[in-house]
Design an enzyme around this catalytic site. Structure first.
Site, PDB file in Angstrom:
ATOM      1  N   SER A 303      -0.305  53.164  52.232  1.00  0.00           N
ATOM      2  CA  SER A 303      -0.753  51.908  52.830  1.00  0.00           C
ATOM      3  C   SER A 303      -0.063  50.744  52.142  1.00  0.00           C
ATOM      4  CB  SER A 303      -2.273  51.758  52.695  1.00  0.00           C
ATOM      5  OG  SER A 303      -2.636  51.532  51.336  1.00  0.00           O
ATOM      6  N   ASP A 304      -0.010  49.608  52.820  1.00  0.00           N
ATOM      7  CA  ASP A 304       0.396  48.398  52.113  1.00  0.00           C
ATOM      8  C   ASP A 304      -0.797  47.923  51.283  1.00  0.00           C
ATOM      9  OD1 ASP A 304       1.876  46.241  51.231  1.00  0.00           O
ATOM     10  OD2 ASP A 304       2.620  45.725  53.215  1.00  0.00           O
ATOM     11  N   TYR A 305      -0.586  46.901  50.516  1.00  0.00           N
ATOM     12  CA  TYR A 305      -1.573  46.447  49.534  1.00  0.00           C
ATOM     13  C   TYR A 305      -2.932  46.194  50.196  1.00  0.00           C
ATOM     14  CZ  TYR A 305      -2.880  43.917  45.214  1.00  0.00           C
ATOM     15  OH  TYR A 305      -3.463  43.493  44.032  1.00  0.00           O
ATOM     16  N   THR A 306      -3.857  47.112  50.030  1.00  0.00           N
ATOM     17  CA  THR A 306      -5.225  47.105  50.577  1.00  0.00           C
ATOM     18  C   THR A 306      -5.266  47.099  52.109  1.00  0.00           C
ATOM     19  OG1 THR A 306      -5.604  44.683  50.620  1.00  0.00           O
ATOM     20  CG2 THR A 306      -6.044  45.837  48.540  1.00  0.00           C
TER      21      THR A 306
END
Length: 760
Positions: A303-306
């Protein structure tokens, strides 16, 4: 055409069908026997793992030990945050760390996992090494202006050497999002607006990062991002929704990812955006049906940041637990930063809401990638301080940064041959916020840069200037605010000079993630400075610093010479001086279109004609704005050099193309100047009538040639049947007989077309 979900294959089926073996063999030098041996090791580990340890391998957290040079060193006392992370690693609850670098601490941190955890599974170290580590190369969009894919592979290779020596295994690059709306701040991270150029640079950077052997310390696992259509955010607003047809998605936004995977990338990153109402970090159609089912991708998705946690804010998930379930079941294998996977996967499995088989599948993908990187045999790769010191900011890498910098510069305008400047005997005024600046030249995503390596414009000019030359440097204004007395000082300096170099544009913070702009023009204080300087009557060379195509107006637009210099990195000053003084001629070409006005955004050359195309501004009831034509001020592919090159009419080898055949387009280039010219001849086509309307032009190839001073060269580029393919109404590649236009031209708005007919 959407396909039904595919059942999860068993290990026996994978080996029998060769899917996993074949997929992993696409990465550099991974033999089938090695893949099978890795799979046996990985499955043996999975059989011994608790559900918490499995969730741990899918958990990625910030590296608190190596985030900056002042991070922890062997023998240091850990702070509370570091102690907490160390305890999680030793308990097998973290499988990867990101954005920490440093050979000195690599062994220390890795030993927490290898020696102190129950199963001894090594950590994966990742980082945002986007356009260099200590040595910073031009931002990706700027480098794409070189139209030199070999250069892109070489700079990615150098970045991998520095990153690998600093204990990094994976880079969150290349960004392969197509960027057609210059309001979007992250245009700077990609390769521009064109599909072909995007495909070529995606593959080149992937190969450069990964090298010939993934197990080598100098190899970085590539991670093409952001899957997918993040670059089409509505209104150019970062993180915004994207809404498009499947035809547009498959024709424009998916191909660069496929090119990167075909080049061997074994990881990818999901996006922040929702696509047609479904967030991409929870989108099973994208992450499983297309990525796995259609393409056979065998690496892992992070995933990207969160971004998986943000499924809640999107209104797609009810809460964090629901977001975990949706993201994992959609195909996100590793969770970045949020901690949701380690927190919720055990309970979801226990409740029967997530099958253990899906967890094992994700863990297998992560561990197989660690095995492909050789981490089980050599978990301490990248822990040699001597190697790190030898390669970081090396003389060879700085020379490459200088080469990349000058090849990325695009000369937009050069009226009356103002450039190049003489090195000796001239009084030069360097005016603007970027003249002496050494902080803003690196550009965004240069978080590990060595600031001591920065060469400012002033430094580069002074190093190149000869006898009898003088340089005065005046800031004039800040980037977004006026300076008291700044314009007055600039006018005095300009009045006393023979020529003015106006160093203006955007700061790093204006062209980056979360930095969308409603107005893509030069900030008002700098425009006021430009007007005042121009009023002195002295010739002005605009040196534009920027991370996107911009609206140019007033004295900036009217300046006799304009250089697009992007953010060029460590060797900025030397690279610009090389061009200004003519040691090297500019050879860059625009990878994005400069619109006349911000309000044209999103603008790109490969648009449709509509049913009412405008041939001139005087026509009414046509597809054009009240204020400007539906054209670019400086089009895609545009770029001047220090010698005038004229194009002849295009000649085709035949007036017709046979079904499954081909033909050749030829043009003669003539150079009437006194120095040789490096010219990028661009091949465009248009399908005049098709079952799906086609763009007014599409780039199908290009070739760089040297045209000798006072001479001519004949340039031929083949056009194949495959070049005519487009996605038809059934979303399958098709070709239809009929009339085609062909250009060999210096830009997407130049040249006269030849025509041929495709016969069935």
């Amino acid at each position: 055409m959407r396909h039904p979900p595919l059942p999860a294959p068993t290990r026996r089926a994978l080996l029998a069908g060769g899917a996993l073996t074949a997929g992993l063999m696409m990465a550099p030098r991974i033999a089938a026997a090695q893949v099978e041996a890795n799979l046996a090791r990985v499955d043996a580990l999975i059989a011994r793992m608790t559900i918490e340890e499995k969730a741990g391998q899918l958990t990625l957290q910030n590296d608190p030990f190596r985030w900056r040079p002042e991070g922890v060193n062997p023998g240091d006392t850990l702070d509370a945050s570091q102690e907490e992370t160390a305890a999680e690693i030793r308990a097998g609850r973290i499988g990867a760390l990101f954005n920490g670098v440093g050979a000195a601490t690599t062994r220390l941190v890795q030993e927490m996992a290898v020696k102190d955890s129950r199963l001894g599974i090594p950590l994966l170290f990742a980082a945002d090494i986007v356009h260099g580590l200590k040595t910073t190369f031009p931002v990706p969009l700027g480098e794409a202006a070189s139209w030199d894919v070999d250069l892109a592979e070489r700079t990615a290779r150098a970045a991998a050497v520095e990153g690998g020596a600093a204990g990094v295994h994976q880079t969150y690059a290349p960004m392969v999002d197509i960027g057609r709306d210059q309001r979007w701040g992250r245009v700077v991270e990609g390769s521009g607006e064109d599909v072909l150029l995007g495909n070529l640079f995606a593959a080149a950077r992937t190969k450069g990062f990964q090298g010939d052997d993934l197990k080598a310390w100098s190899s970085l696992l590539a991670c093409p991002k952001h899957f997918v259509a993040y670059g089409a955010a509505q209104a150019g607003l970062d993180y915004n929704s994207t809404d498009m047809s499947e035809l547009e998605l498959r024709s424009v936004y998916l191909p660069a990812f496929k090119a990167a995977f075909d080049a061997g990338a074994l990881s990818t990153m999901s996006g922040f955006n929702d696509l047609n109402g479904v967030p991409t970090s929870g989108n099973k159609w994208l992450l499983t049906e297309i990525l796995r089912g259609e393409w056979g991708f065998t690496g892992f998705v992070v995933s990207d940041y969160t971004s998986e946690q943000e499924l809640v804010a999107h209104g797609y998930a009810a809460d964090d637990r629901d977001a975990t379930r949706l993201a994992l079941m959609a195909g996100v294998d590793m969770s970045m930063k949020s901690g949701l996977y380690i927190k919720h996967i055990p309970g979801l499995v226990q409740a029967g809401e997530v099958p253990m088989a899906r967890v094992d599948e994700a863990v297998r993908r992560v561990l197989m990638t660690k095995a492909a990187l050789g981490l089980f045999e050599n978990p301490y790769r990248g822990s040699d301080v001597r190697t790190e010191r030898r390669v970081a900011g090396s003389r060879e890498h700085l020379a490459l940064a200088r080469e990349a910098g000058r090849k990325s510069i695009v000369m937009l305008k050069n009226d009356d041959g103002l450039l190049p400047l003489a090195k000796a005997g001239q009084r030069i005024a360097l005016i603007g916020p970027f003249g002496a600046d050494r902080a803003d030249l690196f550009g965004p995503w240069s978080i590990f840069k060595d600031e001591t390596l920065a060469v400012s414009l002033e430094q580069g000019l002074r190093a190149a200037m000869g006898d009898g030359a003088s340089l005065s440097v005046v800031k004039g204004s800040d980037v977004e605010a006026p300076l008291d007395g700044g314009i007055e000082a600039a006018v005095i300096a300009a009045s006393q000079a023979d020529v003015v170099l106006l160093a203006i544009g955007e700061s790093t913070n204006m062209s980056a993630e979360a930095q969308s702009r409603a107005d893509i023009g030069i900030p008002e204080p700098q425009l006021a400075l430009a007007e005042a300087v121009a009023a002195t009557g002295k010739p002005v060379v605009v040196i534009l610093r920027h991370g996107r195509a911009m609206e140019l107006s007033g004295a900036v637009k009217d300046a006799p010479a304009i250089l697009a210099t992007w953010f060029l990195g460590s060797e900025t000053g030397h690279a610009v001086a090389d061009i200004l003084f003519g040691d090297h001629a500019p050879t860059g070409r625009l990878p994005v279109s400069f619109p006349h006005l911000s309000g044209q955004s999103p603008f790109h050359y490969a648009h449709k004609s509509t049913g009412r195309p405008a041939a001139s501004r005087s026509e009414g009831f046509k597809a054009q704005f009240r204020e400007t034509s539906n054209t670019a001020l400086y089009p895609f592919g545009h770029g001047l050099t220090y010698a005038p090159v004229a194009y002849s009419a295009v000649r085709l080898s035949a007036p017709t193309m046979a079904w499954n055949g081909g033909l050749t387009a030829t043009v003669t280039l003539s150079n009437s100047g006194s120095r040789e010219a490096s010219e990028v001849v661009q091949l465009y086509i248009r399908d005049r009538a098709a079952s799906i309307t086609q763009p007014v032009r599409l780039l199908k190839g290009f070739r760089r040639v040297i045209v000798p001073a006072g001479g001519s060269v004949e340039v031929s580029i083949p056009l194949t049947f495959a070049d005519l393919l487009f996605l038809g109404p059934d979303l399958e590649p098709t070709v239809e007989p009929g009339l085609f236009d062909v250009w060999l031209a210096p830009s997407a708005q130049a040249g006269e077309a030849a025509q041929f007919t495709l016969n069935r």
